[in-house]
Design a protein around this motif. Structure first.
Motif, short mmCIF file in Angstrom:
data_model
loop_
_atom_site.label_atom_id
_atom_site.label_comp_id
_atom_site.label_asym_id
_atom_site.label_seq_id
_atom_site.Cartn_x
_atom_site.Cartn_y
_atom_site.Cartn_z
N GLY A 177 51.09 45.95 43.76
CA GLY A 177 50.05 45.81 44.77
C GLY A 177 48.68 45.53 44.19
O GLY A 177 47.68 45.51 44.91
N ASP A 178 48.61 45.28 42.88
CA ASP A 178 47.32 45.03 42.22
C ASP A 178 46.83 43.62 42.50
O ASP A 178 47.61 42.66 42.49
CB ASP A 178 47.44 45.23 40.71
N LEU A 179 45.52 43.48 42.72
CA LEU A 179 44.89 42.17 42.87
C LEU A 179 44.67 41.58 41.48
O LEU A 179 43.95 42.14 40.66
CB LEU A 179 43.55 42.31 43.60
N LEU A 180 45.29 40.43 41.22
CA LEU A 180 45.20 39.79 39.91
C LEU A 180 43.98 38.89 39.79
O LEU A 180 43.33 38.86 38.75
CB LEU A 180 46.48 38.98 39.65
N VAL A 181 43.68 38.15 40.84
CA VAL A 181 42.53 37.25 40.82
C VAL A 181 42.14 36.92 42.25
O VAL A 181 42.99 36.89 43.15
CB VAL A 181 42.86 35.95 40.04
N LEU A 182 40.85 36.68 42.46
CA LEU A 182 40.33 36.29 43.77
C LEU A 182 39.34 35.16 43.58
O LEU A 182 38.53 35.18 42.66
CB LEU A 182 39.63 37.49 44.45
N ARG A 183 39.43 34.18 44.47
CA ARG A 183 38.50 33.06 44.43
C ARG A 183 38.03 32.75 45.85
O ARG A 183 38.78 32.91 46.82
CB ARG A 183 39.16 31.81 43.83
N GLU A 184 36.77 32.26 45.96
CA GLU A 184 36.19 31.91 47.26
C GLU A 184 35.79 30.44 47.28
O GLU A 184 35.44 29.87 46.25
CB GLU A 184 34.96 32.76 47.55
N HIS A 189 41.93 25.43 51.03
CA HIS A 189 42.83 24.84 50.03
C HIS A 189 42.19 24.88 48.64
O HIS A 189 42.88 25.03 47.64
CB HIS A 189 43.18 23.39 50.41
N ASN A 190 40.85 24.75 48.58
CA ASN A 190 40.16 24.85 47.30
C ASN A 190 40.25 26.25 46.72
O ASN A 190 40.41 26.44 45.51
CB ASN A 190 38.69 24.46 47.44
N ALA A 191 40.12 27.26 47.59
CA ALA A 191 40.23 28.65 47.13
C ALA A 191 41.60 28.89 46.52
O ALA A 191 41.74 29.54 45.48
CB ALA A 191 39.98 29.60 48.30
N VAL A 192 42.64 28.34 47.15
CA VAL A 192 44.00 28.48 46.62
C VAL A 192 44.14 27.73 45.29
O VAL A 192 44.72 28.25 44.33
CB VAL A 192 45.04 27.99 47.64
N ASP A 193 43.61 26.52 45.23
CA ASP A 193 43.68 25.77 43.97
C ASP A 193 42.96 26.50 42.84
O ASP A 193 43.40 26.47 41.68
CB ASP A 193 43.06 24.37 44.15
N LYS A 194 41.86 27.17 43.17
CA LYS A 194 41.14 27.92 42.14
C LYS A 194 41.98 29.09 41.62
O LYS A 194 41.95 29.40 40.42
CB LYS A 194 39.80 28.42 42.69
N VAL A 195 42.72 29.73 42.51
CA VAL A 195 43.63 30.81 42.10
C VAL A 195 44.73 30.26 41.20
O VAL A 195 45.02 30.82 40.14
CB VAL A 195 44.24 31.50 43.34
N ILE A 196 45.33 29.16 41.62
CA ILE A 196 46.40 28.55 40.83
C ILE A 196 45.86 28.06 39.48
O ILE A 196 46.51 28.20 38.44
CB ILE A 196 47.05 27.40 41.60
N GLY A 197 44.65 27.51 39.49
CA GLY A 197 44.04 27.05 38.24
C GLY A 197 43.79 28.19 37.27
O GLY A 197 43.95 28.02 36.05
N TRP A 198 43.42 29.36 37.79
CA TRP A 198 43.30 30.55 36.93
C TRP A 198 44.62 30.84 36.25
O TRP A 198 44.68 31.12 35.04
CB TRP A 198 42.85 31.75 37.77
N ALA A 199 45.70 30.75 37.02
CA ALA A 199 47.03 31.01 36.47
C ALA A 199 47.41 29.99 35.41
O ALA A 199 48.07 30.31 34.42
CB ALA A 199 48.06 31.03 37.59
N GLY A 209 57.22 36.77 41.46
CA GLY A 209 56.88 38.17 41.72
C GLY A 209 55.48 38.38 42.23
O GLY A 209 54.92 39.46 42.07
N THR A 210 54.88 37.36 42.86
CA THR A 210 53.50 37.48 43.34
C THR A 210 53.40 37.18 44.83
O THR A 210 54.30 36.59 45.43
CB THR A 210 52.55 36.53 42.58
N VAL A 211 52.28 37.58 45.40
CA VAL A 211 51.95 37.30 46.81
C VAL A 211 50.61 36.61 46.86
O VAL A 211 49.64 37.08 46.25
CB VAL A 211 51.88 38.60 47.64
N LEU A 212 50.55 35.48 47.55
CA LEU A 212 49.28 34.79 47.76
C LEU A 212 48.75 35.21 49.12
O LEU A 212 49.39 35.01 50.15
CB LEU A 212 49.48 33.28 47.73
N MET A 213 47.56 35.83 49.14
CA MET A 213 46.93 36.30 50.37
C MET A 213 45.73 35.42 50.68
O MET A 213 44.88 35.19 49.81
CB MET A 213 46.47 37.75 50.17
#
Length: 285
Positions: A177-184, A189-199, A209-213
């Motif tokens: 349940g830990d938050l790994l990364v957050l982007r605004e 769609h840009n916020a999601v791409d920023k999360v994926i780019g971090w990965a 094994g992750t959840v995208l919120m």
């Protein structure tokens, strides 16, 4: 670097009350031209910040790269106004052996902050093939833990706190349940791409094994981006579209909408959501 927020003079009007002049803080929206090996690939409207993450995530979403090794370097270039770099043009160099984007992938139109699919040449081009099979991901998510994700996301939205006008995406570890990364960003769609780019930069693809919120509705483009990154569970505070639900079921993704308080609506892949309280009640009965 570009600003994330900007001040603007406003007039506050309340019907039947006094009108007041003042200032308000707004989320900045500016274009970012993404180039690959010196050639323009797309222009997207975004909130400045984490631009390299955005570019890397965009390349994953478009099927250009699938691992961190595929993303070599990125640098700001051109885009100068009066001799000052605007930081609105980013040139990415791909890793050794990675094929450059096909000419058909180049966006002929501007990708707005509300639409990550603008400029696609055909309906077939929208359904990008993923390198990952998420249907085989055995992840299970505790329902009670899942209900804490929106508040964790909200607590980390620093720009939203100041402006009230920006989306957020957060990646959570399904087991802890830990938050790994957050982007605004002004664009969901840009916020999601920023999360994926971090990965990508952390070399964590696929994101098993992750959840995208997300702090918005769950559109088709967001389910597709989750698939391209190997994310098995997508949760949203609002509703999904019909195509998002159909697509999630088709690829074996768990899709949760209206995640608010202690309730949620499961649209696809409900076997991954475990309600321990309900299981305990059933055992007693």
């Amino acid at each position: 670097m570009s600003r994330i927020t900007a001040r603007r003079k406003i007039t506050r009007l309340t019907v039947g009350s006094r009108t007041l002049a003042g200032e308000d803080l707004l989320a900045v929206e500016e274009p970012l031209e993404i180039r690959v090996n010196g050639r323009r690939l797309a222009v997207t409207m975004r909130t400045p910040g984490n631009d390299i993450d955005l570019a890397a995530g965009f390349l994953v979403s478009e099927g250009v790269i699938t691992t961190g090794d595929g993303f070599n370097t990125a640098r700001y270039c051109a885009g100068a106004v009066d001799g000052v770099n605007t930081y609105n043009v980013l040139d990415v160099t791909l890793g050794p052996g990675v094929a450059p984007p096909a000419p058909s992938l180049e966006r002929s139109l501007l990708t707005t902050s509300s639409c990550g699919l603008c400029g696609k040449e055909s309906i077939d081009a929208v359904r990008t093939k993923s390198a990952f099979v998420i249907a085989d991901d055995p992840v299970r998510v505790d329902a009670e833990s899942l209900t804490t994700f929106p508040e964790q996301l909200r607590a980390g939205q620093n720009v939203f706190e100041k402006t009230g006008g920006i989306h957020a995406a957060g990646l959570f570890d399904a087991a802890t349940g830990d938050l790994l990364v957050l982007r605004e960003d002004v664009g969901r769609h840009n916020a999601v791409d920023k999360v994926i780019g971090w990965a990508v930069k952390e070399n964590r693809l696929p994101l098993t094994g992750t959840v995208l919120m997300v702090s918005s509705r769950a559109s088709f483009e967001l389910t597709q981006k989750a698939l391209m990154a190997g994310i098995p569970v997508l949760a949203a505070v609002s509703a999904p579209s019909s195509l998002a639900a159909e697509f999630a079921a088709e690829v074996g993704m768990t899709l949760v909408g209206f995640l608010r308080g202690d309730s949620m609506v499961i649209y696809a892949g409900g076997d991954r959501i475990v309600d321990r309280a309900d299981a305990a009640s059933a055992a007693v009965a």
